[in-house]
Design a protein around this motif. Structure first.
Motif, mmCIF file in Angstrom:
data_model
loop_
_atom_site.group_PDB
_atom_site.id
_atom_site.type_symbol
_atom_site.label_atom_id
_atom_site.label_comp_id
_atom_site.label_asym_id
_atom_site.label_seq_id
_atom_site.Cartn_x
_atom_site.Cartn_y
_atom_site.Cartn_z
ATOM 1 N N GLN A 35 8.376 1.061 69.393
ATOM 2 C CA GLN A 35 7.129 0.971 68.619
ATOM 3 C C GLN A 35 6.452 2.325 68.483
ATOM 4 O O GLN A 35 5.765 2.587 67.487
ATOM 5 N N ALA A 36 6.636 3.187 69.481
ATOM 6 C CA ALA A 36 6.035 4.518 69.436
ATOM 7 C C ALA A 36 6.895 5.508 68.659
ATOM 8 O O ALA A 36 6.504 6.671 68.508
ATOM 9 N N GLY A 37 8.065 5.066 68.185
ATOM 10 C CA GLY A 37 8.968 5.957 67.472
ATOM 11 C C GLY A 37 9.646 6.963 68.378
ATOM 12 O O GLY A 37 9.997 8.064 67.960
ATOM 13 N N LEU A 38 9.840 6.572 69.650
ATOM 14 C CA LEU A 38 10.429 7.463 70.632
ATOM 15 C C LEU A 38 11.740 6.892 71.155
ATOM 16 O O LEU A 38 12.068 5.728 70.918
ATOM 17 N N THR A 39 12.472 7.712 71.886
ATOM 18 C CA THR A 39 13.698 7.265 72.538
ATOM 19 C C THR A 39 13.520 7.377 74.048
ATOM 20 O O THR A 39 12.538 7.945 74.538
ATOM 21 N N ALA A 40 14.495 6.864 74.782
ATOM 22 C CA ALA A 40 14.436 6.925 76.240
ATOM 23 C C ALA A 40 14.359 8.363 76.739
ATOM 24 O O ALA A 40 13.775 8.632 77.800
ATOM 25 N N ALA A 41 14.923 9.309 75.992
ATOM 26 C CA ALA A 41 14.902 10.713 76.407
ATOM 27 C C ALA A 41 13.501 11.315 76.374
ATOM 28 O O ALA A 41 13.278 12.390 76.940
ATOM 29 N N ASP A 42 12.557 10.633 75.739
ATOM 30 C CA ASP A 42 11.190 11.149 75.637
ATOM 31 C C ASP A 42 10.319 10.767 76.830
ATOM 32 O O ASP A 42 9.157 11.165 76.896
ATOM 33 N N VAL A 43 10.861 9.996 77.761
ATOM 34 C CA VAL A 43 10.096 9.548 78.934
ATOM 35 C C VAL A 43 10.379 10.465 80.116
ATOM 36 O O VAL A 43 11.532 10.763 80.420
ATOM 37 N N ASP A 44 9.333 10.917 80.775
ATOM 38 C CA ASP A 44 9.483 11.787 81.946
ATOM 39 C C ASP A 44 9.388 11.025 83.258
ATOM 40 O O ASP A 44 10.036 11.375 84.234
ATOM 41 N N VAL A 45 8.532 9.995 83.284
ATOM 42 C CA VAL A 45 8.322 9.219 84.513
ATOM 43 C C VAL A 45 8.238 7.742 84.153
ATOM 44 O O VAL A 45 7.582 7.376 83.173
ATOM 45 N N LEU A 46 8.900 6.912 84.937
ATOM 46 C CA LEU A 46 8.779 5.458 84.820
ATOM 47 C C LEU A 46 8.200 4.923 86.125
ATOM 48 O O LEU A 46 8.697 5.240 87.207
ATOM 49 N N ILE A 47 7.135 4.132 86.007
ATOM 50 C CA ILE A 47 6.527 3.497 87.179
ATOM 51 C C ILE A 47 6.644 1.989 87.016
ATOM 52 O O ILE A 47 6.189 1.424 86.023
ATOM 53 N N ASN A 48 7.258 1.342 87.991
ATOM 54 C CA ASN A 48 7.380 -0.116 87.992
ATOM 55 C C ASN A 48 6.374 -0.705 88.957
ATOM 56 O O ASN A 48 6.348 -0.356 90.137
ATOM 57 N N VAL A 49 5.515 -1.621 88.447
ATOM 58 C CA VAL A 49 4.490 -2.221 89.306
ATOM 59 C C VAL A 49 4.757 -3.700 89.588
ATOM 60 O O VAL A 49 3.923 -4.380 90.186
ATOM 61 N N GLY A 50 5.910 -4.210 89.164
ATOM 62 C CA GLY A 50 6.249 -5.601 89.426
ATOM 63 C C GLY A 50 6.402 -5.873 90.917
ATOM 64 O O GLY A 50 6.776 -4.995 91.697
ATOM 65 N N VAL A 51 6.119 -7.107 91.317
ATOM 66 C CA VAL A 51 6.152 -7.471 92.733
ATOM 67 C C VAL A 51 7.279 -8.460 93.038
ATOM 68 O O VAL A 51 8.100 -8.229 93.935
ATOM 69 N N TYR A 52 7.338 -9.561 92.299
ATOM 70 C CA TYR A 52 8.307 -10.618 92.602
ATOM 71 C C TYR A 52 9.580 -10.368 91.812
ATOM 72 O O TYR A 52 9.591 -10.386 90.583
ATOM 73 N N ARG A 53 10.698 -10.170 92.533
ATOM 74 C CA ARG A 53 11.897 -9.589 91.967
ATOM 75 C C ARG A 53 13.089 -10.538 91.949
ATOM 76 O O ARG A 53 13.113 -11.544 92.653
ATOM 77 N N ASP A 54 14.074 -10.179 91.170
ATOM 78 C CA ASP A 54 15.331 -10.920 91.125
ATOM 79 C C ASP A 54 15.934 -10.993 92.531
ATOM 80 O O ASP A 54 16.139 -9.964 93.186
ATOM 81 N N SER A 55 16.221 -12.183 92.980
ATOM 82 C CA SER A 55 16.935 -12.401 94.245
ATOM 83 C C SER A 55 16.286 -11.666 95.425
ATOM 84 O O SER A 55 16.973 -11.285 96.371
#
Length: 317
Positions: A35-55
């Motif tokens: 939606q932002a017209g960007l690709t994965a290469a444009d991201v410098d940091v990813l923060i995951n705040v999810g708590v309840y996870r797969d398995s």
């Protein structure tokens, strides 16, 4: 020069038959970049705040698994700009997304990152969507993403304010190993203490007034005038929590966003859902600012005023 952190784009990931929190977060993250017209290469940091996870995955970092699924700079040595990407988990329940905003703001302000992608997703560890949004597991099986950047004007997030209430945690999610036996990967228990919603409302009111006092210099009487120009986007521990909070604050019920179309508490994705649904419905127009407020286990809260651009007609910022 005044600078702030702004939301560039958002995306939601509704429940599907797979029931995977990693899948929800990756899907929302990819859609957010598109939606932002960007690709994965444009991201410098990813923060995951999810708590309840797969398995009930605990290792490796779920953020790294989401980063791999999205394809964010996996082989940076061969990338044209040779920029590495960093990812990490930040687990603080419903307040986690504002903690991530705070961390992202520091990274963006120092130039350590150009863009930070915040993803959230929760699921029952069995990955059975029918077990989500129930009395035993009140959280929705869903995900969301926010792309954050830095702006050189006055719109965007202000300081993130934290509060806590004395006493018990109020909500406690855990895996009873001695009872789960061989079903431990598919088991979770969530205890919500009696009266916790009232305690959350008490803390929410205190947090709103405290945030406005710090940011706007208002007292309890002056807060009403500021709130008339402020849209509340809150965590959603119960379907009527936003309306109840609005009532306590003495503002119209529609001054607080109620998330729709989700079975259960959106939990770590609630603020992203509230923002996106308000944006899609054109509800940002007529407001000067958003007050993002999350109240969760602890009991703890996080709140931040987000100042909108002068033409707040539903545009991303």
């Amino acid at each position: 020069m005044t600078m702030a952190t702004v939301i560039t784009s958002t995306a939601l990931s509704p429940a599907d038959d797979a029931g995977s929190a990693i899948g929800y977060a990756a899907s929302a993250g990819s859609a957010c970049l598109e939606q932002a017209g960007l690709t994965a290469a444009d991201v410098d940091v990813l923060i995951n705040v999810g708590v309840y996870r797969d398995s009930n995955i605990s290792e490796p970092s779920v953020a790294a698994l989401i980063q791999k699924r999205i394809g964010i700079n996996l082989d940076y040595l061969h990338a044209p700009d040779r920029r590495a990407a960093f990812s990490f988990d930040l687990m603080n329940g419903a307040c986690g997304v504002l903690n991530a905003v705070q961390a992202a703001g520091a990274l963006l302000a120092t130039g350590s990152a150009r863009r930070v992608l915040v993803v959230s997703a929760d699921t029952h560890p069995s990955m059975d969507p029918s077990k989500a949004g129930t009395a035993e597991f009140p959280y929705a099986s869903t995900g969301a993403a926010l792309l954050l950047e830095r702006t050189d004007d006055a719109c965007g997030f202000g300081r993130v304010h934290h509060r806590s209430a004395p006493g018990a945690h109020g909500v406690n999610g855990y895996l009873p190993l001695h009872e789960a036996g061989s079903e431990g990967r598919d088991t979770i228990v969530v205890d919500r203490y009696g009266g916790v919603l009232e305690l959350m409302l008490d803390l929410a009111v205190d947090s709103v007034l405290g945030c406005l006092a710090a940011e706007e210099g208002t007292d309890a009487d002056g807060a009403t005038a500021v709130l008339d120009r402020t849209l509340l986007i809150t965590s959603q521990p119960s379907p009527d929590f936003p309306a109840q909070l609005a009532k306590r604050l003495g503002v119209a019920s529609d001054a607080a966003v109620t998330v729709e179309g989700v079975q259960g508490d959106p939990h770590t994705s609630a603020l992203a859902y509230g923002w996106r649904q308000a944006q899609d419905a054109g509800r940002l127009g007529g407001f000067d600012r958003i007050l993002f407020l999350a109240v969760g286990a602890g009991l703890s809260s996080a709140a931040s005023l987000y100042r909108l651009a002068g033409d707040s007609d539903g545009a991303a910022r």
